[in-house]
Design an enzyme around this catalytic site. Structure first.
Site, PDB file in Angstrom:
ATOM      1  N   GLU A 193       1.050  -4.975 -16.837  1.00  0.00           N
ATOM      2  CA  GLU A 193       0.474  -3.649 -16.650  1.00  0.00           C
ATOM      3  C   GLU A 193       0.003  -3.592 -15.206  1.00  0.00           C
ATOM      4  O   GLU A 193      -0.966  -4.257 -14.835  1.00  0.00           O
ATOM      5  CB  GLU A 193      -0.674  -3.400 -17.629  1.00  0.00           C
ATOM      6  CG  GLU A 193      -0.217  -3.292 -19.080  1.00  0.00           C
ATOM      7  CD  GLU A 193      -1.361  -3.102 -20.061  1.00  0.00           C
ATOM      8  OE1 GLU A 193      -2.452  -2.692 -19.619  1.00  0.00           O
ATOM      9  OE2 GLU A 193      -1.160  -3.360 -21.258  1.00  0.00           O
ATOM     10  N   GLU A 221      -1.296   3.577  -4.019  1.00  0.00           N
ATOM     11  CA  GLU A 221      -2.481   3.547  -4.872  1.00  0.00           C
ATOM     12  C   GLU A 221      -3.697   3.153  -4.043  1.00  0.00           C
ATOM     13  O   GLU A 221      -3.764   2.059  -3.489  1.00  0.00           O
ATOM     14  CB  GLU A 221      -2.274   2.557  -6.020  1.00  0.00           C
ATOM     15  CG  GLU A 221      -3.404   2.558  -7.026  1.00  0.00           C
ATOM     16  CD  GLU A 221      -3.157   1.602  -8.186  1.00  0.00           C
ATOM     17  OE1 GLU A 221      -3.528   1.949  -9.318  1.00  0.00           O
ATOM     18  OE2 GLU A 221      -2.597   0.517  -7.947  1.00  0.00           O
TER      19      GLU A 221
END
Length: 487
Positions: A258, A391
């Site tokens: 993840e 990000e």
């Protein structure tokens, strides 16, 4: 209990074969409070020798009392762990707040409560798990036998330390595996506390092991390349994921990733603006924006754009940035000096690229220590700006207007990431149409972060490998053997 009651230094040792132990080389590093920049305690710095010790204990435990336990017995242990987490909820919330800089109220309401629920959920879920069985006419019966994967390395992040560790550890244990855990070096305390909880709940020695340390040339790398570690579950950023994959390739380990997200929040003009604003405040700035699911790229259909900005900026200015132990605090400190400086560097990039700061962008007044940043809204950036494409993982969002549905879908998908998205519209057909066009593992319509732990969780592209949740977690943490009986 208040945060002050646990501000005494807390030393974090490894937990191996049921015992808290120092590093074999006696090396340590400091754990820093991100809100005060003070030392919380020292942490044992593990290396290859400590990982070898932990993996050997985990491998032995696979053949001990743990193997003989029934699913029902493991279920009771998982439930007990969840119960003990709730019994220690205030203490754990304090530790989490001190380690991460997040508000104590948020840690107690979200992080610790969900950590307990992760164990309670899988305690119930594993009892209902079955396997495939097929009768081939009158010739044969085929059935699948499920067994543990073996020793699993759990390498976990710093943003939601206990929540995300328990999200992986609960199904790992539920399926009969043993674990070697490496928490993030910036947030070691709740993982350490969880080891005592596991022991008190009846987990046999060696089943759960914890080695503190760093990544490259440290505990993380040693777990990743260890030949007796059968699978690795990693939550973190893509670069680290790639490094782990390279090391794990030597022994062809099973992987679950993840990773990061640069998630679009698509707002059509027919949506309920007040509801949009309420949720967008959360999806932008909760946990200081240090959530992989945060909607950091906000796209607003042009007829609603100006009104959205006016209300969004006004609500953002009402958020209080403050010390984590203050009840009125909405946004705490970023997790570390290193991460704080990284987020600030993106604000410099935004200015260089012509971005306009509608609010935020600097240290709040009165907070002269700690890694605090005002929630920041930026407009006027080109789609190729690094602030739009990369990000940031802080309380920073960009807002862009759009005119056409096809245009915003193209912009939403123009990224290496594919974790999640939110779509806001009252047009039922558009909701389905746009949701299915977004290249992401999870799409929320008229909501954000509404979770059912049975559903698939994970991303595509650079946002991850595989899915977790419900049966998806069961499948990762187990292996199937098909057995054929000739009739």
């Amino acid at each position: 209990m208040t945060v002050e009651t646990v501000t005494r230094p807390m030393d974090c040792l490894h937990f191996i074969n049921g015992q808290f132990v120092e590093s074999q080389n006696h090396k340590t590093f400091q754990n820093i409070n991100p809100a005060t920049e003070e030392v919380l305690g020292v942490v044992a710095e593990g290396g290859k020798e400590d990982v070898n010790f932990a993996v050997a204990a985990a491998k032995r435990a696979l053949l001990g009392p743990w193997k003989k336990m029934t699913v029902g017995e493991r279920s009771k242990i998982l439930r007990k762990i969840g119960d003990l987490i709730l019994e220690r909820q205030e203490e754990l919330a304090c530790l989490e707040s001190l380690d991460t800089g997040k508000p104590y109220s948020l840690a107690k309401k979200i992080d610790i409560a969900r950590a307990a629920y992760n164990f309670h959920f899988f305690a119930d879920y594993i009892i209902s798990v079955g396997t495939d069985a097929y009768q081939q006419d009158q010739q044969a019966l085929h059935y699948a036998y499920r067994r543990p994967v073996g020793v699993v390395g759990l390498i976990k992040p710093w943003n939601l330390p206990l929540l995300l560790l328990t999200w992986k550890l609960a199904p790992c244990l539920g399926m009969g595996n043993t674990a070697v855990i490496k928490p993030a070096e910036w947030t070691p305390m709740t993982a350490t506390a969880l080891m005592k909880i596991c022991k008190d709940a009846g987990v046999p020695d060696g089943v759960v092991n914890l080695v503190h340390g760093f990544g490259e040339n440290s505990a993380g790398a040693a777990i990743s390349e260890h030949p007796d570690v059968d699978a690795i579950s990693f939550i973190g950023e893509p670069g680290t994921g790639a490094a782990i994959m390279k090391l794990a390739a030597k022994s062809l380990k099973k992987l679950s990733y993840e990773l990061g997200g640069k998630n679009p929040n698509i707002i059509f003009a027919d949506s309920d603006l007040d509801e949009v604003i309420d949720t967008t405040i959360k999806s932008s700035f909760i946990n200081q924006g240090e959530v992989c699911l945060c909607g950091s790229r906000i796209y607003v259909e042009r007829p609603m754009y100006e009104e959205f900005l006016e209300k969004f900026v006004a609500r953002t200015k009402q958020l209080k940035v403050g010390l984590p132990d203050e009840e009125a605090t909405d946004i705490g400190a970023l997790v570390s000096k290193e991460h704080y400086e990284r987020v600030l560097s993106y604000l410099e990039i935004a200015l260089e690229d012509g971005g306009q700061f509608l609010t935020g962008g600097s240290r709040p007044e009165g907070l002269n220590k700690g890694y605090f940043l005002e929630p920041t809204i930026i407009t006027g950036l080109d789609r190729n700006s690094r602030c739009v494409r990369e990000e940031i993982f802080g309380p920073v969002v960009t807002v862009v207007p759009f005119d056409m549905e096809e245009e915003v879908i193209m912009q939403a998908n123009d990224t290496h990431y594919g974790l999640s998205a939110s779509v806001w519209t009252n047009d039922l057909r558009r909701a389905h149409r746009v949701a299915q066009e977004i290249e992401a593992g999870m799409v929320w319509v008229n909501t954000w972060f509404l979770r059912d732990l049975r559903t698939p969780f994970g991303g595509m592209k650079h946002s991850g490998i595989g899915r977790t949740g419900g049966m998806h977690s069961v499948d990762f943490y187990s292996e199937l053997t098909n057995i054929t009986i000739k009739l």
